[in-house]
Design a protein around this motif. Sequence first.
Motif, PDB file in Angstrom:
ATOM      1  N   PRO A 130      10.828  -1.597  -5.054  1.00  0.00           N
ATOM      2  CA  PRO A 130      10.410  -1.624  -3.647  1.00  0.00           C
ATOM      3  C   PRO A 130      11.278  -2.598  -2.857  1.00  0.00           C
ATOM      4  N   VAL A 131      11.381  -2.358  -1.574  1.00  0.00           N
ATOM      5  CA  VAL A 131      12.160  -3.240  -0.708  1.00  0.00           C
ATOM      6  C   VAL A 131      11.275  -4.423  -0.314  1.00  0.00           C
ATOM      7  N   ALA A 132      11.767  -5.617  -0.550  1.00  0.00           N
ATOM      8  CA  ALA A 132      11.007  -6.831  -0.250  1.00  0.00           C
ATOM      9  C   ALA A 132      10.587  -6.861   1.217  1.00  0.00           C
ATOM     10  N   GLY A 133       9.337  -7.229   1.460  1.00  0.00           N
ATOM     11  CA  GLY A 133       8.834  -7.353   2.815  1.00  0.00           C
ATOM     12  C   GLY A 133       8.290  -6.081   3.422  1.00  0.00           C
ATOM     13  N   THR A 134       8.344  -4.956   2.686  1.00  0.00           N
ATOM     14  CA  THR A 134       7.872  -3.683   3.241  1.00  0.00           C
ATOM     15  C   THR A 134       6.551  -3.221   2.639  1.00  0.00           C
ATOM     16  N   VAL A 135       6.088  -3.870   1.590  1.00  0.00           N
ATOM     17  CA  VAL A 135       4.892  -3.403   0.874  1.00  0.00           C
ATOM     18  C   VAL A 135       3.607  -3.893   1.547  1.00  0.00           C
ATOM     19  N   THR A 136       2.677  -2.977   1.764  1.00  0.00           N
ATOM     20  CA  THR A 136       1.339  -3.314   2.248  1.00  0.00           C
ATOM     21  C   THR A 136       0.328  -2.672   1.301  1.00  0.00           C
ATOM     22  N   VAL A 137      -0.841  -3.293   1.165  1.00  0.00           N
ATOM     23  CA  VAL A 137      -1.835  -2.853   0.184  1.00  0.00           C
ATOM     24  C   VAL A 137      -3.209  -2.758   0.842  1.00  0.00           C
ATOM     25  N   SER A 138      -4.012  -1.797   0.377  1.00  0.00           N
ATOM     26  CA  SER A 138      -5.383  -1.669   0.862  1.00  0.00           C
ATOM     27  C   SER A 138      -6.327  -1.422  -0.301  1.00  0.00           C
ATOM     28  N   LEU A 139      -7.588  -1.811  -0.126  1.00  0.00           N
ATOM     29  CA  LEU A 139      -8.662  -1.530  -1.077  1.00  0.00           C
ATOM     30  C   LEU A 139      -9.726  -0.718  -0.356  1.00  0.00           C
ATOM     31  N   ASN A 140      -9.980   0.477  -0.889  1.00  0.00           N
ATOM     32  CA  ASN A 140     -10.946   1.387  -0.256  1.00  0.00           C
ATOM     33  C   ASN A 140     -10.645   1.584   1.223  1.00  0.00           C
ATOM     34  N   GLY A 141      -9.347   1.663   1.541  1.00  0.00           N
ATOM     35  CA  GLY A 141      -8.922   1.943   2.907  1.00  0.00           C
ATOM     36  C   GLY A 141      -8.838   0.749   3.820  1.00  0.00           C
ATOM     37  N   VAL A 142      -9.171  -0.454   3.312  1.00  0.00           N
ATOM     38  CA  VAL A 142      -9.117  -1.662   4.137  1.00  0.00           C
ATOM     39  C   VAL A 142      -7.870  -2.467   3.762  1.00  0.00           C
ATOM     40  N   ALA A 143      -7.000  -2.689   4.736  1.00  0.00           N
ATOM     41  CA  ALA A 143      -5.761  -3.422   4.478  1.00  0.00           C
ATOM     42  C   ALA A 143      -6.063  -4.838   3.986  1.00  0.00           C
ATOM     43  N   GLN A 144      -5.277  -5.271   2.998  1.00  0.00           N
ATOM     44  CA  GLN A 144      -5.460  -6.598   2.403  1.00  0.00           C
ATOM     45  C   GLN A 144      -4.289  -7.493   2.793  1.00  0.00           C
ATOM     46  N   GLY A 145      -4.587  -8.498   3.600  1.00  0.00           N
ATOM     47  CA  GLY A 145      -3.522  -9.393   4.046  1.00  0.00           C
ATOM     48  C   GLY A 145      -3.191 -10.481   3.056  1.00  0.00           C
ATOM     49  N   SER A 146      -4.047 -10.684   2.065  1.00  0.00           N
ATOM     50  CA  SER A 146      -3.819 -11.723   1.058  1.00  0.00           C
ATOM     51  C   SER A 146      -4.532 -11.323  -0.225  1.00  0.00           C
TER      52      SER A 146
END
Length: 208
Positions: A130-146
């Motif tokens: 993956p390209v550093a700085g481009t990955v975002t993650v969510s749990l059950n559709g809710v974005a996780q900032g940390s």
Amino acid sequence: MAFHEIRFPDSISRGAKGGPERRTRIVELASGDEERNASWANSRRRYDVSYGVRRADDLAAVVAFFEARNGRLHAFRFKDWSDYKSCLPSAAPSSTDQIVGTGNGSATAFQLVKTYTSGAQSWARAIIKPVAGTVTVSLNGVAQGSGWSVNSTTGIVAFTVPPTTGAVIRAGFEFDVPVRFDTDELPVTLDIERTGSIPSIPLIEVRR
């Protein structure tokens, strides 16, 4: 063989030709019917980047990159402009693009994947660069900032606290393809203006 965490020049890769390759054995029977068997479980990508060399400076950049990788010895990153995002080419990556796993209450590490679907059939491709700085993650559709981190050299997403049982983990990202040169020589041709060209510069995906 070592892997060099450096990307082939984008200005040249943009003009590359190539894509996925699969290996299928086909036996034609006396009746004219066929028996087909997939030799590879996963596809492998091939490219020819000679189409992206347009100027003398491009030629010099390719030669320098080739020499620094010792020809076929060391692998590197390559941006496939036709397929480098977790979403459609016209969209921007979102934290809900791709399902990468389901929580079981104990697992904390999940591999980034991109799933290709057509009709009832699908194929999941492990994304290891993956390209550093481009990955975002969510749990059950809710974005996780940390509460999580991603290893940009392996594509592993690690949570500090295991996702709860049944929690759907999704991710959005851009990614590179791990490749190497598929030749040990670069036959450079110089014209009268000394702009030069290379007939073929083949790259092949490196699978772990």
